[in-house]
Design a protein around this motif. Structure first.
Motif, PDB file in Angstrom:
ATOM      1  N   LEU A  90       0.843  -1.190   0.000  1.00 40.29           N
ATOM      2  CA  LEU A  90       0.000   0.000   0.000  1.00 40.29           C
ATOM      3  C   LEU A  90       0.882   1.244   0.000  1.00 40.29           C
ATOM      4  CD1 LEU A  90      -2.575  -1.093   2.742  1.00 40.29           C
ATOM      5  CD2 LEU A  90      -2.966  -1.074   0.275  1.00 40.29           C
ATOM      6  N   ASP A  91       0.345   2.341  -0.500  1.00 31.65           N
ATOM      7  CA  ASP A  91       1.111   3.591  -0.539  1.00 31.65           C
ATOM      8  C   ASP A  91       1.667   3.936   0.836  1.00 31.65           C
ATOM      9  OD1 ASP A  91      -0.031   3.508  -3.025  1.00 31.65           O
ATOM     10  OD2 ASP A  91      -0.733   5.589  -3.026  1.00 31.65           O
ATOM     11  N   GLU A  92       0.805   3.892   1.842  1.00 31.38           N
ATOM     12  CA  GLU A  92       1.217   4.319   3.180  1.00 31.38           C
ATOM     13  C   GLU A  92       2.259   3.381   3.792  1.00 31.38           C
ATOM     14  OE1 GLU A  92      -3.031   2.575   3.476  1.00 31.38           O
ATOM     15  OE2 GLU A  92      -1.875   3.895   2.143  1.00 31.38           O
ATOM     16  N   ILE A  93       2.208   2.098   3.434  1.00 33.30           N
ATOM     17  CA  ILE A  93       3.214   1.155   3.944  1.00 33.30           C
ATOM     18  C   ILE A  93       4.583   1.494   3.368  1.00 33.30           C
ATOM     19  CG2 ILE A  93       3.982  -1.254   3.861  1.00 33.30           C
ATOM     20  CD1 ILE A  93       1.080  -2.099   4.130  1.00 33.30           C
ATOM     21  N   GLU A  94       4.636   1.762   2.046  1.00 25.22           N
ATOM     22  CA  GLU A  94       5.917   2.112   1.424  1.00 25.22           C
ATOM     23  C   GLU A  94       6.473   3.415   1.992  1.00 25.22           C
ATOM     24  OE1 GLU A  94       7.531   0.120  -0.997  1.00 25.22           O
ATOM     25  OE2 GLU A  94       5.980  -1.218  -0.228  1.00 25.22           O
ATOM     26  N   LEU A  95       5.586   4.358   2.289  1.00 26.52           N
ATOM     27  CA  LEU A  95       6.026   5.682   2.717  1.00 26.52           C
ATOM     28  C   LEU A  95       6.339   5.780   4.208  1.00 26.52           C
ATOM     29  CD1 LEU A  95       3.522   7.877   0.666  1.00 26.52           C
ATOM     30  CD2 LEU A  95       5.960   7.563   0.238  1.00 26.52           C
ATOM     31  N   ASN A  96       5.807   4.865   4.982  1.00 25.70           N
ATOM     32  CA  ASN A  96       6.000   4.960   6.430  1.00 25.70           C
ATOM     33  C   ASN A  96       6.712   3.733   6.997  1.00 25.70           C
ATOM     34  OD1 ASN A  96       4.564   7.514   6.762  1.00 25.70           O
ATOM     35  ND2 ASN A  96       2.741   6.364   6.218  1.00 25.70           N
ATOM     36  N   GLU A  97       6.044   2.596   6.962  1.00 22.96           N
ATOM     37  CA  GLU A  97       6.588   1.403   7.601  1.00 22.96           C
ATOM     38  C   GLU A  97       7.892   0.931   6.945  1.00 22.96           C
ATOM     39  OE1 GLU A  97       5.158  -3.151   7.743  1.00 22.96           O
ATOM     40  OE2 GLU A  97       3.728  -1.710   8.581  1.00 22.96           O
ATOM     41  N   VAL A  98       7.895   0.803   5.627  1.00 25.96           N
ATOM     42  CA  VAL A  98       9.096   0.321   4.934  1.00 25.96           C
ATOM     43  C   VAL A  98      10.220   1.338   5.052  1.00 25.96           C
ATOM     44  CG1 VAL A  98      10.037  -0.325   2.675  1.00 25.96           C
ATOM     45  CG2 VAL A  98       7.755  -1.089   3.339  1.00 25.96           C
ATOM     46  N   LYS A  99       9.891   2.592   4.894  1.00 26.71           N
ATOM     47  CA  LYS A  99      10.890   3.655   4.992  1.00 26.71           C
ATOM     48  C   LYS A  99      11.562   3.672   6.365  1.00 26.71           C
ATOM     49  CE  LYS A  99      11.061   8.728   4.962  1.00 26.71           C
ATOM     50  NZ  LYS A  99      10.241   9.953   4.779  1.00 26.71           N
ATOM     51  N   ALA A 100      10.795   3.392   7.422  1.00 25.70           N
ATOM     52  CA  ALA A 100      11.322   3.455   8.792  1.00 25.70           C
ATOM     53  C   ALA A 100      12.404   2.408   9.053  1.00 25.70           C
ATOM     54  CB  ALA A 100      10.176   3.285   9.788  1.00 25.70           C
ATOM     55  N   ARG A 151       5.161 -11.040   7.199  1.00 28.20           N
ATOM     56  CA  ARG A 151       4.359 -11.690   8.244  1.00 28.20           C
ATOM     57  C   ARG A 151       4.562 -10.984   9.583  1.00 28.20           C
ATOM     58  NH1 ARG A 151       5.715 -17.830   9.595  1.00 28.20           N
ATOM     59  NH2 ARG A 151       7.551 -16.751  10.383  1.00 28.20           N
ATOM     60  N   GLU A 152       5.825 -10.656   9.915  1.00 30.87           N
ATOM     61  CA  GLU A 152       6.101  -9.938  11.165  1.00 30.87           C
ATOM     62  C   GLU A 152       5.445  -8.561  11.154  1.00 30.87           C
ATOM     63  OE1 GLU A 152      10.324  -9.809  11.409  1.00 30.87           O
ATOM     64  OE2 GLU A 152      10.560 -11.980  11.623  1.00 30.87           O
ATOM     65  N   SER A 153       5.489  -7.880  10.012  1.00 26.71           N
ATOM     66  CA  SER A 153       4.884  -6.557   9.920  1.00 26.71           C
ATOM     67  C   SER A 153       3.372  -6.639  10.083  1.00 26.71           C
ATOM     68  CB  SER A 153       5.224  -5.919   8.573  1.00 26.71           C
ATOM     69  OG  SER A 153       6.618  -5.721   8.447  1.00 26.71           O
ATOM     70  N   SER A 154       2.764  -7.655   9.492  1.00 27.13           N
ATOM     71  CA  SER A 154       1.313  -7.829   9.615  1.00 27.13           C
ATOM     72  C   SER A 154       0.916  -8.071  11.060  1.00 27.13           C
ATOM     73  CB  SER A 154       0.847  -9.003   8.742  1.00 27.13           C
ATOM     74  OG  SER A 154       1.090  -8.748   7.384  1.00 27.13           O
ATOM     75  N   GLU A 155       1.700  -8.894  11.762  1.00 26.84           N
ATOM     76  CA  GLU A 155       1.422  -9.172  13.169  1.00 26.84           C
ATOM     77  C   GLU A 155       1.531  -7.897  14.002  1.00 26.84           C
ATOM     78  OE1 GLU A 155       4.188 -12.222  14.122  1.00 26.84           O
ATOM     79  OE2 GLU A 155       3.038 -13.834  13.154  1.00 26.84           O
ATOM     80  N   ARG A 156       2.542  -7.067  13.693  1.00 24.25           N
ATOM     81  CA  ARG A 156       2.693  -5.803  14.428  1.00 24.25           C
ATOM     82  C   ARG A 156       1.528  -4.865  14.150  1.00 24.25           C
ATOM     83  NH1 ARG A 156       8.276  -6.309  13.220  1.00 24.25           N
ATOM     84  NH2 ARG A 156       8.021  -5.019  11.361  1.00 24.25           N
ATOM     85  N   ARG A 157       1.083  -4.829  12.885  1.00 23.25           N
ATOM     86  CA  ARG A 157      -0.043  -3.962  12.557  1.00 23.25           C
ATOM     87  C   ARG A 157      -1.306  -4.399  13.294  1.00 23.25           C
ATOM     88  NH1 ARG A 157       2.453  -3.832   7.309  1.00 23.25           N
ATOM     89  NH2 ARG A 157       1.215  -5.590   6.560  1.00 23.25           N
ATOM     90  N   VAL A 158      -1.530  -5.713  13.373  1.00 30.29           N
ATOM     91  CA  VAL A 158      -2.698  -6.229  14.096  1.00 30.29           C
ATOM     92  C   VAL A 158      -2.600  -5.885  15.572  1.00 30.29           C
ATOM     93  CG1 VAL A 158      -3.868  -8.333  14.845  1.00 30.29           C
ATOM     94  CG2 VAL A 158      -3.151  -8.094  12.455  1.00 30.29           C
TER      95      VAL A 158
END
Length: 592
Positions: A53-63, A567-574
């Motif tokens: 998703l746009d926001e994942i690339e711009l926030n989570e992945v970037k971090a 998978r780890e990122s999805s678990e953290r988001r949940v």
């Protein structure tokens, strides 16, 4: 070494442990790895079907880079970076080669065709760069619209494109440096007779300039931009001199045979000369460091490409007016054309301009390729240590050094003829994928696009791709009848029309959008694929070998690393969503 020292060392980026390369759960033990390999089919299906998703690339992945890149660039910087990124080897070297071998004086038309194709791709890139201003460029765009697997295949070719194009420019830099010292273009090369013919001219000067550029790219993005800005002004001044002085020696008789190899020679020249436009995608990777992406990126990318296309056509026309096309030197065409015209002193100005241009290309290339690699490493498809951003300099130091080491090795061994065609294949392939991704972005949104419209979208996209590929194959096998071309182009036209009429757009651009969708990206697809049909078979063989190597790496390493990370990122988001819900419920109960 104590644990604290190891951590400090790792932060400086000067030494690494296993966790810097393979920290994911699948690689913790041989047992885990065996289990992961056993799940390859399931994991591959998951990665093929999953989209970011746009926001994942711009926030989570970037971090995951730990430190932010500094936002220091304006549209003015981007225009000059675009000029610096593109005007180099293509115009100063390949112009002479393609004029002599394929297009003749019609090389100016070859440049115009390649320029139109590049401009179509620029519009597609610009919409993505404004909406997803991440360092990953086309890799990030494809992850969002076409999923992890396709993004990885593109990423491998992006890396390949940058390695090969940087090596090609560095070797041309060596040739022009020799010319500046009034020596043969191969003066700085050592002949190794035991190596194959295309790989036996060892180029130490090319390695030297790559090392210098690497140091500059690591230290500061803004300083690199300012250096490029000042040197590009010098470069444009020299180009103006070349055009004016060259046209003063023009002889219209040199145009008496305009297209010696006909239409086929013109399009073959276009396919190879597309290499001359490589570089604008590097500017798109700087979106993360741009102050106002919505305004600066469209002005920077479209503005620089317009200027560059005009300059290329003028310089190509000038060269062929100065000298008969069959007498052009393929190593240093402009320098020796002035010498042949009785202006031997001008060759030093030309060589200086070429050297400056190629230095800027190498610098912006180094900046762009490092940012691509950084974002790819953020997704863990390649070792995460390459995602590190230096806390002081705000630049991706590890990725810059790693890529330029690879570029140096290729530049040391490989001949320019091999490199230019390889770059054109990778570039055209990636630009075609970005155009497809833009059509998907506009016409497909999960939860908005109906199943019927989704089916129509898939069908029309397949027809556009197949008709384009059949057209390219017909051209490659030298089909002379016009009827098959008419049929394939009618299919392409009706498919694009069907997309326009029967599949409504599910998303509108928030700030800036490419015009004439779906016609513009569809035209970009057909032109890019058609130009691929003009490239020689040996280059496709090398491209195929590289792609097979990518698939092997992905199936054994990249797939499992990215699967674990997601998978780890999805678990953290949940977990984060649960915590937010609990806080909101607590606040509601307290208020009650």
């Amino acid at each position: 070494m104590e644990g604290g020292d190891t951590g400090a060392c790792r932060k400086r980026g000067c030494c690494f442990s296993k966790d810097d390369f393979l920290p994911e759960e699948s690689f913790k033990s041989w047992g885990n790895y065996g289990k992961a390999l056993g799940e390859t089919g399931m994991r591959l299906k998951d990665r093929i079907l999953s989209r970011s998703l746009d926001e994942i690339e711009l926030n989570e992945v970037k971090a995951r880079s730990q430190h932010d890149m500094k936002k220091t660039l304006s549209w003015w910087d981007l225009i000059w970076l675009g000029i610096g990124a593109i005007i180099g080897t293509g115009i100063f070297v390949l112009t002479g080669k393609e004029a002599k071998d394929d297009a003749g004086p019609a090389v100016v038309i070859s440049y115009a065709i390649s320029g139109v194709s590049a401009m179509l791709s620029v519009f597609c890139y610009t919409e993505f760069a404004v909406e997803i201003p991440a360092a990953g460029g086309s890799f990030a765009y494809l992850r969002v619209e076409m999923g992890d697997f396709m993004a990885f295949i593109a990423a491998g070719n992006i890396i390949f494109e940058y390695l090969v194009s940087g090596a090609a420019v560095a070797r041309s830099w060596s040739s022009y440096l020799a010319t500046l010292f009034n020596q043969d273009p191969n003066f700085f090369r050592i002949i190794a007779h035991s190596l194959p013919a295309d790989y036996n001219q060892l180029d130490l000067a090319a390695v030297f300039i790559i090392i210098v550029v690497c140091i500059a790219a690591v230290l500061s993005t803004k300083v690199s931009s300012r250096f490029n800005y000042v040197s590009s002004i010098v470069h444009v001044t020299i180009i103006f001199f070349i055009i004016v002085a060259g046209l003063s020696k023009a002889d219209i008789k040199n145009y008496s045979v305009f297209a010696p190899n006909g239409t086929r020679g013109i399009f073959k020249g276009s396919a190879v000369l597309f290499f001359a436009y490589v570089g604008f995608d590097a500017v798109s990777t700087l979106a993360e460091e741009t102050k106002n992406p919505g305004r600066d990126i469209p002005i920077g990318l479209v503005g620089s490409m317009t200027i560059i296309t005009l300059v290329y056509c003028l310089m190509a026309a000038t060269l062929c007016l100065m000298q008969p096309y069959n007498q052009i030197d393929t190593d240093a065409p402009f320098s020796l054309a002035f010498k042949a015209a009785g202006m031997g002193w001008a060759k030093y100005i030309v060589a200086l301009g070429a050297l400056k241009g190629m230095t800027s290309v190498l610098l912006v290339n180094a900046m762009g390729q490092a940012r691509y690699v950084t974002h790819i490493a953020r997704t863990r498809m390649i070792p995460p240590c390459l995602a590190h951003v230096h806390p002081k300099w705000g630049t991706p130091m590890n990725a810059t050094v790693a890529m330029l080491v690879g570029t140096s090795v290729i530049a040391f061994f490989t001949d320019l003829d091999v490199l230019s065609n390889l770059v054109s294949i990778s570039t055209l392939f990636i630009f075609m994928l970005v155009a497809v991704a833009l059509l998907i972005r506009r016409h497909y949104v999960i939860g908005v696009t109906s199943p019927k419209h989704q089916s129509f979208l898939i069908a029309f996209l397949l027809l556009i791709l197949v008709s384009s590929m059949v057209t390219a194959v017909l051209w490659a096998i030298e089909e002379t009848r016009w009827t098959p071309y008419v049929i394939t182009l009618i299919v392409w036209f009706l498919s694009t029309l069907g997309l326009r009429v029967f599949v409504p757009q599910s998303r509108n651009p928030k700030v800036w959008g490419a015009p004439l969708v779906p016609w513009l990206p569809s035209l970009s697809i057909v032109i890019n694929i058609f130009l691929l049909g003009s490239i020689d078979g040996k280059s496709f063989l090398r491209f195929g070998i590289w792609t097979v190597g990518l698939l092997v790496y992905y199936l054994f390493f990249g797939l499992h690393a990215s699967y674990d990370t997601e998978r780890e990122s999805s678990e953290r988001r949940v977990e984060t969503a649960k915590q937010v819900q609990m806080i909101e419920e607590g606040s509601t109960n307290s208020a009650t």
